[in-house]
Design a protein around this motif. Structure first.
Motif, PDB file in Angstrom:
ATOM      1  N   SER A  49      58.146 -35.674  82.942  1.00 35.80           N
ATOM      2  CA  SER A  49      56.932 -36.204  83.582  1.00 35.80           C
ATOM      3  C   SER A  49      55.989 -35.054  83.943  1.00 35.80           C
ATOM      4  N   LEU A  50      56.567 -33.934  84.395  1.00 36.40           N
ATOM      5  CA  LEU A  50      55.716 -32.762  84.666  1.00 36.40           C
ATOM      6  C   LEU A  50      55.011 -32.317  83.389  1.00 36.40           C
ATOM      7  N   TYR A  51      55.789 -32.292  82.294  1.00 35.80           N
ATOM      8  CA  TYR A  51      55.245 -31.878  81.007  1.00 35.80           C
ATOM      9  C   TYR A  51      54.099 -32.800  80.594  1.00 35.80           C
ATOM     10  N   TRP A  52      54.310 -34.099  80.761  1.00 33.82           N
ATOM     11  CA  TRP A  52      53.320 -35.072  80.316  1.00 33.82           C
ATOM     12  C   TRP A  52      52.025 -34.962  81.124  1.00 33.82           C
ATOM     13  N   HIS A  53      52.155 -34.833  82.448  1.00 29.70           N
ATOM     14  CA  HIS A  53      50.959 -34.656  83.278  1.00 29.70           C
ATOM     15  C   HIS A  53      50.237 -33.364  82.894  1.00 29.70           C
ATOM     16  N   PHE A  54      51.043 -32.346  82.589  1.00 31.71           N
ATOM     17  CA  PHE A  54      50.459 -31.059  82.230  1.00 31.71           C
ATOM     18  C   PHE A  54      49.632 -31.166  80.952  1.00 31.71           C
ATOM     19  N   LEU A  55      50.101 -31.943  79.982  1.00 25.60           N
ATOM     20  CA  LEU A  55      49.333 -32.131  78.742  1.00 25.60           C
ATOM     21  C   LEU A  55      47.981 -32.753  79.053  1.00 25.60           C
ATOM     22  N   ASP A  56      47.968 -33.610  80.077  1.00 24.08           N
ATOM     23  CA  ASP A  56      46.706 -34.215  80.470  1.00 24.08           C
ATOM     24  C   ASP A  56      45.761 -33.176  81.081  1.00 24.08           C
ATOM     25  N   VAL A  57      46.338 -32.249  81.866  1.00 23.59           N
ATOM     26  CA  VAL A  57      45.525 -31.165  82.434  1.00 23.59           C
ATOM     27  C   VAL A  57      44.847 -30.376  81.317  1.00 23.59           C
ATOM     28  N   ILE A  58      45.648 -30.021  80.278  1.00 23.10           N
ATOM     29  CA  ILE A  58      45.093 -29.262  79.153  1.00 23.10           C
ATOM     30  C   ILE A  58      44.014 -30.086  78.449  1.00 23.10           C
ATOM     31  N   TRP A  59      44.293 -31.398  78.259  1.00 27.95           N
ATOM     32  CA  TRP A  59      43.329 -32.235  77.550  1.00 27.95           C
ATOM     33  C   TRP A  59      42.007 -32.319  78.298  1.00 27.95           C
ATOM     34  N   ILE A  60      42.054 -32.381  79.625  1.00 25.19           N
ATOM     35  CA  ILE A  60      40.816 -32.450  80.401  1.00 25.19           C
ATOM     36  C   ILE A  60      39.932 -31.249  80.052  1.00 25.19           C
ATOM     37  N   PHE A  61      40.576 -30.085  79.926  1.00 23.39           N
ATOM     38  CA  PHE A  61      39.788 -28.889  79.607  1.00 23.39           C
ATOM     39  C   PHE A  61      39.303 -28.918  78.151  1.00 23.39           C
TER      40      PHE A  61
ATOM     41  N   THR B  68      47.235 -27.594  68.583  1.00 17.71           N
ATOM     42  CA  THR B  68      48.357 -27.158  69.416  1.00 17.71           C
ATOM     43  C   THR B  68      48.625 -28.184  70.515  1.00 17.71           C
ATOM     44  N   HIS B  69      47.540 -28.716  71.086  1.00 15.02           N
ATOM     45  CA  HIS B  69      47.716 -29.776  72.085  1.00 15.02           C
ATOM     46  C   HIS B  69      48.355 -31.009  71.454  1.00 15.02           C
TER      47      HIS B  69
ATOM     48  N   VAL C 164      50.320 -31.131  68.863  1.00 11.19           N
ATOM     49  CA  VAL C 164      51.736 -30.850  68.602  1.00 11.19           C
ATOM     50  C   VAL C 164      52.554 -31.012  69.885  1.00 11.19           C
ATOM     51  N   HIS C 165      51.978 -30.563  71.002  1.00 11.60           N
ATOM     52  CA  HIS C 165      52.675 -30.734  72.283  1.00 11.60           C
ATOM     53  C   HIS C 165      52.885 -32.212  72.596  1.00 11.60           C
ATOM     54  N   VAL C 166      51.859 -33.032  72.332  1.00 16.99           N
ATOM     55  CA  VAL C 166      51.998 -34.470  72.590  1.00 16.99           C
ATOM     56  C   VAL C 166      53.096 -35.048  71.696  1.00 16.99           C
ATOM     57  N   THR C 167      53.080 -34.649  70.409  1.00 20.01           N
ATOM     58  CA  THR C 167      54.099 -35.132  69.481  1.00 20.01           C
ATOM     59  C   THR C 167      55.498 -34.765  69.957  1.00 20.01           C
ATOM     60  N   LEU C 168      55.678 -33.488  70.333  1.00 20.20           N
ATOM     61  CA  LEU C 168      56.985 -33.052  70.829  1.00 20.20           C
ATOM     62  C   LEU C 168      57.384 -33.836  72.075  1.00 20.20           C
ATOM     63  N   GLY C 169      56.410 -34.060  72.958  1.00 21.56           N
ATOM     64  CA  GLY C 169      56.687 -34.804  74.182  1.00 21.56           C
ATOM     65  C   GLY C 169      57.176 -36.215  73.877  1.00 21.56           C
ATOM     66  N   ILE C 170      56.569 -36.848  72.868  1.00 22.09           N
ATOM     67  CA  ILE C 170      56.987 -38.207  72.520  1.00 22.09           C
ATOM     68  C   ILE C 170      58.425 -38.202  71.997  1.00 22.09           C
ATOM     69  N   GLY C 171      58.728 -37.259  71.099  1.00 13.72           N
ATOM     70  CA  GLY C 171      60.098 -37.165  70.586  1.00 13.72           C
ATOM     71  C   GLY C 171      61.107 -36.909  71.692  1.00 13.72           C
ATOM     72  N   TRP C 172      60.749 -36.003  72.580  1.00 13.75           N
ATOM     73  CA  TRP C 172      61.607 -35.646  73.722  1.00 13.75           C
ATOM     74  C   TRP C 172      61.851 -36.878  74.602  1.00 13.75           C
ATOM     75  N   ALA C 173      60.798 -37.622  74.885  1.00 22.03           N
ATOM     76  CA  ALA C 173      60.931 -38.784  75.767  1.00 22.03           C
ATOM     77  C   ALA C 173      61.764 -39.885  75.112  1.00 22.03           C
ATOM     78  N   VAL C 174      61.651 -40.028  73.781  1.00 28.37           N
ATOM     79  CA  VAL C 174      62.471 -41.039  73.098  1.00 28.37           C
ATOM     80  C   VAL C 174      63.944 -40.694  73.254  1.00 28.37           C
ATOM     81  N   LEU C 175      64.291 -39.408  73.084  1.00 28.31           N
ATOM     82  CA  LEU C 175      65.684 -38.990  73.262  1.00 28.31           C
ATOM     83  C   LEU C 175      66.156 -39.278  74.687  1.00 28.31           C
ATOM     84  N   LEU C 176      65.276 -39.021  75.668  1.00 34.25           N
ATOM     85  CA  LEU C 176      65.642 -39.266  77.059  1.00 34.25           C
ATOM     86  C   LEU C 176      65.830 -40.755  77.330  1.00 34.25           C
TER      87      LEU C 176
END
Lengths: 121, 201
Positions: B177-189, B141-142, B144-156
């Motif tokens: 950017s909030l989303y990306w930092h948040f993925l890092d928070v989840i990854w730390i856990f 699930t994490h 998939v979130h990273v994958t979605l984030g990459i696609g989203w950022a490419v569009l941006l």
């Protein structure tokens, strides 16, 4: 805020260095130290919470003036993490507290022996 | 909305719409915390129920997990630098650092895919035990979130190249950017409670 116009993002660099150091510290505590397992688990979870705080406060601009001094983000994250703690601790408490699935101890011994016969261990 | 536009402060906070979107995204992030907490709870409850599949201590390797963690930590840092450039009004700096962030994110994904393939060759698949189901659901699930984030950022990035920095594009970039930092928070856990504890206990 004055720091937006700073040429050098010092806050980010401090946060980055801290998070790398904390990661290495956690990895060392888990893999290289001889501490008792309970202490390791408690220690590295504490380090994780500190690291999450670094991300939230130093990278995510949680407390900047423009986001209402962080009132809303702080509320959201606080309630999110309280719920998360309740869900994780509550699940562990109801599902596995004082109970073990290992075959060598716990549970009813008679049942266990039967199970062992069936599975042929 | 532009009638109420502020003349100072970061672009993304100048319109009412921008401020409300950012507020809304914090609500979304709180919901994400709860979503991941259910997966963490499932993982914690099913910990050790490996049946006949390999146990995590045999498969988890400190090297690759540390590399993944450093890739994601660094990408979170470069993402922060990108926002720093955005607030100084530099589209070029923003796009450069955002692209670096995405490359690091792709590196992370590559290692994660390699890791999953490696584990499944060792006999630990989604179907092999309750423990591995919980593991793949949580880490996947994490991912998939990273994958979605990459696609989203490419569009941006495409929007940024076309429109430059406006109140709308800067708000969108700030939110990712909030989303990306948040993925890092989840990854730390995940790094701590899945990999490190999996190698200790």
């Amino acid at each position: 805020m004055a720091e937006h116009s700073k040429r050098f993002p010092i806050n980010h660099i401090i946060g980055f260095v801290l998070s790398i150091v904390l990661t290495l510290l956690a990895a060392w505590a888990a893999l290289g130290s001889d501490l008792p397992v309970k202490w390791i688990v408690a220690g590295i979870m504490t380090l994780a919470v500190i690291q999450a705080g670094i991300q939230l406060f130093m990278f995510m601009h949680m407390t900047e003036r423009e986001s209402g001094g962080g009132h809303v983000p702080w509320n959201m994250m606080f309630h999110g993490f309280v719920l998360a703690a309740i869900i994780v601790a509550g699940s562990l408490f109801t599902m596995s507290f004082g109970f073990t699935h290992d075959h060598d101890d716990g549970g009813s011994h008679q049942q266990e022996e039967q199970q062992e016969e069936h599975s042929g261990h | 909305m532009s009638a109420h536009e502020l003349k100072s402060g970061p672009l993304e906070y100048r319109t009412q719409e921008g401020r409300m979107s950012i507020l809304g995204f914090w609500i979304f992030l709180a919901a994400e915390v709860v979503l991941f907490s259910t997966l963490f709870a499932t993982y914690a409850v099913l910990y050790g129920r490996t049946a006949d599949a390999p146990v995590p201590g045999e498969l988890f390797e400190p090297g690759i997990v540390l590399v993944m963690t450093f890739l994601l930590l660094t990408s979170s840092f470069t993402c922060g630098i990108a926002i720093h450039h955005m607030r100084r009004g530099s589209v070029k700096g923003l796009m450069t650092w955002l692209i670096i962030t995405l490359i690091l994110g792709l590196g992370f994904l590559g290692f994660e895919i390699y890791e999953f393939v490696h584990y499944s060759h060792e006999g630990a698949t989604l179907q092999s035990s309750a423990f591995w189901s919980a593991f793949y659901t949580l880490a996947g699930t994490h991912g998939v979130h990273v994958t979605l984030g990459i696609g989203w950022a490419v569009l941006l990035l495409i929007q940024l190249a076309k429109r430059g920095l406006t109140t709308v594009t800067s708000r969108k970039v700030f939110i990712i950017s909030l989303y990306w930092h948040f993925l890092d928070v989840i990854w730390i856990f995940i790094f701590t409670s899945v990999y490190l504890i999996g190698m200790v206990v």
